[in-house]
Motif scaffolding. Sequence first.
Motif, PDB file in Angstrom:
ATOM      1  N   UNK A 171       0.603  -1.319   0.115  1.00 27.44           N
ATOM      2  CA  UNK A 171       0.055   0.115  -0.016  1.00 27.44           C
ATOM      3  C   UNK A 171       0.738   1.249   0.050  1.00 27.44           C
ATOM      4  N   UNK A 172       2.331   1.289   0.379  1.00 25.29           N
ATOM      5  CA  UNK A 172       3.023   2.404   0.325  1.00 25.29           C
ATOM      6  C   UNK A 172       3.306   2.806  -1.134  1.00 25.29           C
ATOM      7  N   UNK A 173       3.694   3.794  -1.436  1.00 23.00           N
ATOM      8  CA  UNK A 173       4.141   4.148  -2.933  1.00 23.00           C
ATOM      9  C   UNK A 173       5.162   3.338  -3.645  1.00 23.00           C
ATOM     10  N   UNK A 174       5.176   3.129  -4.727  1.00 22.56           N
ATOM     11  CA  UNK A 174       6.381   2.134  -5.493  1.00 22.56           C
ATOM     12  C   UNK A 174       7.574   2.824  -5.203  1.00 22.56           C
ATOM     13  N   UNK A 175       8.457   1.891  -4.784  1.00 20.40           N
ATOM     14  CA  UNK A 175       9.781   2.521  -4.519  1.00 20.40           C
ATOM     15  C   UNK A 175      10.594   2.886  -6.067  1.00 20.40           C
ATOM     16  N   UNK A 176      11.294   3.875  -5.796  1.00 21.57           N
ATOM     17  CA  UNK A 176      12.028   4.306  -7.089  1.00 21.57           C
ATOM     18  C   UNK A 176      13.275   3.524  -7.194  1.00 21.57           C
ATOM     19  N   UNK A 177      13.880   3.882  -8.552  1.00 18.26           N
ATOM     20  CA  UNK A 177      15.206   3.379  -8.691  1.00 18.26           C
ATOM     21  C   UNK A 177      16.213   3.907  -7.743  1.00 18.26           C
ATOM     22  N   UNK A 178      16.095   5.090  -7.512  1.00 21.90           N
ATOM     23  CA  UNK A 178      17.270   5.827  -6.759  1.00 21.90           C
ATOM     24  C   UNK A 178      17.041   5.268  -5.132  1.00 21.90           C
ATOM     25  N   UNK A 179      15.674   4.908  -4.942  1.00 23.21           N
ATOM     26  CA  UNK A 179      15.684   4.434  -3.360  1.00 23.21           C
ATOM     27  C   UNK A 179      16.310   3.273  -3.411  1.00 23.21           C
ATOM     28  N   UNK A 180      15.958   2.142  -4.427  1.00 27.73           N
ATOM     29  CA  UNK A 180      16.622   0.865  -4.410  1.00 27.73           C
ATOM     30  C   UNK A 180      18.163   0.854  -4.438  1.00 27.73           C
ATOM     31  N   UNK A 181      18.717   1.805  -5.091  1.00 27.14           N
ATOM     32  CA  UNK A 181      20.183   1.973  -5.133  1.00 27.14           C
ATOM     33  C   UNK A 181      20.657   2.509  -3.854  1.00 27.14           C
ATOM     34  N   UNK A 182      19.884   3.200  -3.148  1.00 28.23           N
ATOM     35  CA  UNK A 182      20.273   3.661  -1.459  1.00 28.23           C
ATOM     36  C   UNK A 182      20.191   2.637  -0.551  1.00 28.23           C
ATOM     37  N   UNK A 183      19.413   1.693  -0.838  1.00 25.66           N
ATOM     38  CA  UNK A 183      18.967   0.494  -0.121  1.00 25.66           C
ATOM     39  C   UNK A 183      20.340  -0.331  -0.206  1.00 25.66           C
ATOM     40  N   UNK A 184      20.721  -0.287  -1.488  1.00 24.52           N
ATOM     41  CA  UNK A 184      22.084  -1.444  -1.618  1.00 24.52           C
ATOM     42  C   UNK A 184      23.206  -0.615  -0.811  1.00 24.52           C
ATOM     43  N   UNK A 185      23.175   0.904  -1.158  1.00 30.83           N
ATOM     44  CA  UNK A 185      24.231   1.560  -0.650  1.00 30.83           C
ATOM     45  C   UNK A 185      24.409   1.489   0.977  1.00 30.83           C
ATOM     46  N   UNK A 186      23.180   1.432   1.667  1.00 26.50           N
ATOM     47  CA  UNK A 186      22.947   1.315   3.239  1.00 26.50           C
ATOM     48  C   UNK A 186      23.751   0.038   3.512  1.00 26.50           C
ATOM     49  N   UNK A 187      23.387  -1.193   2.903  1.00 24.37           N
ATOM     50  CA  UNK A 187      24.077  -2.368   3.043  1.00 24.37           C
ATOM     51  C   UNK A 187      25.612  -2.310   3.003  1.00 24.37           C
ATOM     52  N   UNK A 188      26.072  -1.816   1.869  1.00 22.61           N
ATOM     53  CA  UNK A 188      27.540  -1.680   1.364  1.00 22.61           C
ATOM     54  C   UNK A 188      28.089  -0.918   2.483  1.00 22.61           C
ATOM     55  N   UNK A 189      27.646   0.242   2.752  1.00 23.81           N
ATOM     56  CA  UNK A 189      28.464   1.028   3.724  1.00 23.81           C
ATOM     57  C   UNK A 189      28.287   0.204   5.320  1.00 23.81           C
ATOM     58  N   UNK A 190      27.504  -0.486   5.568  1.00 21.31           N
ATOM     59  CA  UNK A 190      27.669  -1.188   6.749  1.00 21.31           C
ATOM     60  C   UNK A 190      28.850  -2.195   6.714  1.00 21.31           C
ATOM     61  N   UNK A 191      28.731  -3.058   5.660  1.00 22.17           N
ATOM     62  CA  UNK A 191      29.927  -3.718   5.464  1.00 22.17           C
ATOM     63  C   UNK A 191      31.194  -3.020   5.326  1.00 22.17           C
ATOM     64  N   UNK A 192      31.282  -2.011   4.795  1.00 15.32           N
ATOM     65  CA  UNK A 192      32.705  -1.262   4.724  1.00 15.32           C
ATOM     66  C   UNK A 192      33.202  -0.758   6.229  1.00 15.32           C
ATOM     67  N   UNK A 193      32.224  -0.506   6.974  1.00 13.24           N
ATOM     68  CA  UNK A 193      32.509  -0.398   8.332  1.00 13.24           C
ATOM     69  C   UNK A 193      33.235  -1.157   9.054  1.00 13.24           C
ATOM     70  N   UNK A 194      32.968  -2.652   8.887  1.00 14.46           N
ATOM     71  CA  UNK A 194      33.275  -3.415   9.592  1.00 14.46           C
ATOM     72  C   UNK A 194      34.710  -4.040   9.262  1.00 14.46           C
ATOM     73  N   UNK A 195      35.546  -4.251  10.207  1.00 13.67           N
ATOM     74  CA  UNK A 195      36.886  -4.893  10.017  1.00 13.67           C
ATOM     75  C   UNK A 195      36.891  -5.969   8.835  1.00 13.67           C
ATOM     76  N   UNK A 196      37.954  -6.301   8.119  1.00 12.89           N
ATOM     77  CA  UNK A 196      38.026  -7.432   7.183  1.00 12.89           C
ATOM     78  C   UNK A 196      38.401  -8.645   7.870  1.00 12.89           C
ATOM     79  N   UNK A 197      37.729  -9.827   7.203  1.00 16.93           N
ATOM     80  CA  UNK A 197      37.890 -10.908   8.071  1.00 16.93           C
ATOM     81  C   UNK A 197      39.094 -11.758   7.363  1.00 16.93           C
TER      82      UNK A 197
END
Length: 100
Positions: A74-100
């Motif tokens: 029922x929410x408005x359709x998510x935009x391509x820009x919002x999808x890219x931000x979604x991926x960016x959010x998770x990537x930035x989380x991974x980037x902040x973690x120390x390498x394994x």
Amino acid sequence: MNPFFEDLGRRWAEAASKRGVSIEAPELDSEMALELPELARVAAHTQERRFAPLASFMAGVAAERLRVASGTSGAPEISASELAEYVREVRQQLEREPPI
């Protein structure tokens, strides 16, 4: 995006058609095209190189699931820009973690 990705999208649609399913040819948004290689880079440098394409695949699956779920909630359709931000959010989380 460019002719290669336009052709690739057409091929995915044709392959689905051979399986009796009609899908729209997938398109690669320019923001997502910038974000996916960054995710692959982070996965390769913080985990293992071979994880890079698998991380990109998972990002695509997750982004599509988010897109579909947002359209049915029922929410408005998510935009391509919002999808890219979604991926960016998770990537930035991974980037902040120390390498394994």
